[in-house]
Design an enzyme around this catalytic site. Structure first.
Site, PDB file in Angstrom:
ATOM      1  CD  GLU A  39      -8.347   8.052  -1.973  1.00  0.00           C
ATOM      2  OE1 GLU A  39      -9.256   7.263  -1.971  1.00  0.00           O
ATOM      3  OE2 GLU A  39      -7.082   7.621  -2.529  1.00  0.00           O
TER       4      GLU A  39
ATOM      5  CD  GLU B 116     -12.707   3.755   0.598  1.00  0.00           C
ATOM      6  OE1 GLU B 116     -12.722   3.292   0.575  1.00  0.00           O
ATOM      7  OE2 GLU B 116     -12.537   5.278   0.365  1.00  0.00           O
TER       8      GLU B 116
ATOM      9  CG  HIS C  50      -1.392   1.163   1.065  1.00  0.00           C
ATOM     10  ND1 HIS C  50      -2.078   1.843   2.125  1.00  0.00           N
ATOM     11  CD2 HIS C  50      -2.491   1.743   0.035  1.00  0.00           C
ATOM     12  CE1 HIS C  50      -3.320   2.920   2.394  1.00  0.00           C
ATOM     13  NE2 HIS C  50      -3.496   3.116   0.399  1.00  0.00           N
TER      14      HIS C  50
END
Ligand code: NOJ
Ligand code: CA
Length: 703
Positions: free
Chosen positions: A483, A507, A412
């Site tokens: 994003e 989410e 990540h």
């Protein structure tokens, strides 16, 4: 990507058209394009489908920042047509073979004012729509130039029903509004948001693409773009009185639209049309308008299902942070752990064990690296270095452990919006992934962008995402971008760019009460997914009371619908997003997540209506097994599933994961029933879907 079949017919070139006022046309099956120059020298185009107007005469053109652009009267100097019919194979995808069949019309235009600049508009007419782009040929008087605005219009013949989100420069994480075009007003949506994304939609009549439309007489129209490279995202301004949509490009930090050069071109503008909603979902027009893979060796690119140390943080059970705040230091100046850190070696091993036990390929871990104490909302240049783990995350030990269990780790890289910082660390970050065995990365861009406050969807960031995909490819790493700008089919060109978020994912059910309304997933395939796969993170089994501090929060679906999403929402990367302990409660239902593949040889949209329902069947890659997902909005309904796609004369065992009779997303979401029956090509299954419900089916040939 092999070209198995290529047929190229030169159907004619003309310079005679130069003097003629007769419109130019191109057509394929039911789609017809007309291009004309008005008396005032204004180029226009129009599209019909079975003689019905799709787009009426609409303006074409580009304004340059320093004048003498392609916005004033232009002269037509010639045109050419050709037909292409070829078939190609995606590296990963919904179908094995994709037919790319179109008639192309190239229109040559000249700006008569000195210095006589040249512009081409290239149209491709497919059986399911039209794509067109502006091309700037090599020319002495136009080399480097700044775009003032793109003037493309889409004039719609009536006040269609629209499925829209605001045209925001920085995020697509909005719920969809279904309204007439004449009612588009994004003010409340933009103001009323309470999530973590930057919100920036300066005009109340701006909507984002992909924009889904439906006419009163049953035409389905989708407007988007393909191959958005080195150019800002296109958004649309809705003229509420005339139903005319006008392109508006996302500006850079100082308001400039784009820096361009000749030779060069814009992305393709796409109009997909049919009188069947299912055809919109089946369209390959956007992929066809993208360039073939730039990667020669693609054997290392693997689709993947994964679990992760993630939902527990989204629901407040643990945290990304190692310490409570940057102020919690001991005498030696070290951070004091707060006991809520999610990415500990011990906890990660628990997920690795679960993945290994159930044959799930990957494990994502967020919050493993230093920086999360103060990462958000501060517009800091350098929050993360992407290589320094917290003291309780032993990267080498985890690597060994995962390897011993045959599980792959997913990296990540949250950038906190500092793309500048990420670019400076790209090389070390990807070397780190190679060294510690991470074949995939999830990136993220929460917050205002550095440099300068560029917009997430502007030209600079669009180039950044491509740079990241290229860097990842060089290191044989696959990418999932959160994003980012919404996709435009670039996964064809960069097949390691497996998915983006760029939309409102599951989410939102964790961190907002509004969440995603039950119709959301019946709209997403017609909108966000038209450009490419999304990391939607389905698979939540504990649908209520997952957040002790917010008992009012619900996932807005039944459990069976969560299963159906693995088929309805195409992505080569699918998370099983819930916690291992929640899956342990329903291992019979979890079996579907274990079985469902993420790469397909064939896809059939069995029934669909945006905002209402979708039923999709897909054939597993390299296998004769099929999987079906059927979903509904807040209304209960019967899914009618005609299994005529199965090979004739072959019997299949259908395992059906359906809503129980009492299921309801609000009152009884976890009620499901699993049954088995033998079916064949002649079978029609009628399954009851609960309010907010769905059904998932695996179809395995009887031995
Ligand atoms: C937003 C992403 O969508 C989410 O998946 C992630 O966990 C957070 N950012 C933190 O990076
Ligand atoms: Ca997000």
């Amino acid at each position: 990507m092999k070209k198995s079949f290529l047929l190229l017919l030169l159907a004619g070139a003309s310079t005679a058209a130069a003097q003629s006022a007769a419109p130019l046309t191109a057509s394929l099956d039911n789609v017809k394009l007309t291009v004309a120059l008005t008396a005032a020298g204004q180029p226009t185009y129009a599209v019909t489908y079975r003689q019905k107007p799709v787009v009426t005469a609409s303006r074409l053109g580009l304004q340059l920042a320093h004048g003498n652009g392609f916005d004033g009267p232009l002269v037509l100097t010639g045109s050419e047509t050709k037909t292409v019919d070829e078939t190609w194979q995606p590296v990963l995808g919904e179908v094995k073979n994709i037919r790319n069949h179109y008639q192309q019309l190239t229109v040559h235009l000249r700006q008569p004012a000195a210095p006589g600049r040249k512009l081409d508009v290239v149209f491709r007419v497919f059986a399911d729509g039209v794509g067109f782009r502006y091309e700037f040929p090599r020319q002495p008087n136009l080399q480097y130039f700044v775009l003032g605005e793109e003037l493309t219009e889409f004039a719609l013949p009536a006040d269609h029903k629209a499925f829209w989100i605001p045209g925001d420069y920085d995020t697509n994480e909005y719920p969809y509004t279904v309204s007439k075009l004449s009612e588009v007003d994004n003010t409340q949506l933009v103001k009323g948001s309470n999530d973590i994304a930057v919100r920036n939609a300066p005009d109340a009549q701006m909507v984002a693409t992909p924009l889904m439309l439906k006419s009163a007489d049953g035409l389905y129209v989708n407007i988007h773009e393909a191959a958005q490279v080195d150019y800002p995202a296109m958004q649309l301004h809705v003229d509420r009185a005339s139903h005319r949509l006008t392109a508006r490009l996302v500006p850079d930090a100082v308001g400039t639209k784009a820096y361009l050069h000749a030779p060069g071109h814009t992305p393709w503008r796409t109009i997909i049309v049919s009188d069947q909603a299912a055809d919109i979902l089946a369209s390959k027009l956007i992929l066809n308008l993208n360039e073939p893979s730039k990667l020669k060796d693609t054997g290392w690119i693997k689709p993947m299902k994964f679990v992760g140390v993630w939902w527990e943080m989204q629901t407040g059970k643990s945290n990304w942070r190692y310490a409570d705040s940057a102020d919690t230091l001991n005498a030696a100046g070290q951070l004091i752990p707060n006991g809520h850190h999610g990415a500990t070696t011990v906890n990660v091993k628990r997920y690795i064990d679960f993945a290994a036990r159930h044959g799930i390929a990957g494990v994502l871990v967020e919050g493993w690296n230093e920086g999360w104490e103060d990462w958000f909302g501060n517009w800091k240049e350098a929050v993360f270095d992407f290589v320094t783990p917290y003291p309780d995350f032993n990267v080498a030990e985890i690597q060994q452990y995962a390897k011993s269990k045959g599980v792959q780790m997913i990296m990540h890289n949250e950038t906190s919006g500092s793309a500048t910082n990420y670019e400076q660390h790209l090389d070390t970050a990807y070397q780190f992934m190679n060294r510690f065995g991470y074949p995939a990365v999830k990136t993220g861009y929460v917050g205002r962008i550095i440099p300068r406050g560029e917009h997430h969807d502007g030209q600079w960031m669009s180039n950044h995402y491509v740079r990241v995909a290229e860097m990842a490819a060089r290191h044989h790493v696959t990418v999932d971008m959160h994003e980012s700008v919404r996709p435009t089919g670039l996964g064809r060109t960069y097949p390691n760019w497996l998915a983006c978020e760029a939309g409102r994912g599951n989410e939102y059910n964790a961190f907002t009460t509004e969440g995603n309304r039950p119709e959301h997933e019946t709209i997403m395939p017609f909108t966000r997914f038209m450009g490419g796969p999304m990391d939607y993170t389905p698979g939540i089994f504990k649908l209520r009371n997952y957040e002790p501090e917010h008992p009012e929060r619900h996932v807005h679906t039944t459990l069976a619908k969560q299963l159906a999403l693995y088929v309805v929402l195409y992505s080569p990367l699918q998370m099983a997003a819930d916690l291992p302990e929640n899956y342990e409660q329903h291992l019979d239902a979890f079996q579907f997540i274990k079985d469902v593949p993420v790469d397909w040889d064939d896809t059939r949209i069995l029934e669909a209506e945006p905002g209402e329902y979708i039923s999709t069947a897909r054939q597993q890659k390299g296998s004769s097994s099929w999987f079906v997902g059927a979903i509904t909005n807040e209304k209960a309904r019967t899914a009618t599933l005609n299994l005529s796609f199965l090979p004739k004369g072959r019997r299949y065992t259908a395992t059906i994961y359906a809503d129980a009779a009492t299921a309801n997303w609000q009152t009884n979401p976890e009620a499901y029933k699993i049954s088995q029956q033998t079916v064949q090509a002649g079978t029609t299954l009628r399954l009851s879907l609960a309010p907010g419900g769905g059904a998932a089916i695996s179809l395995v040939p009887v031995k």
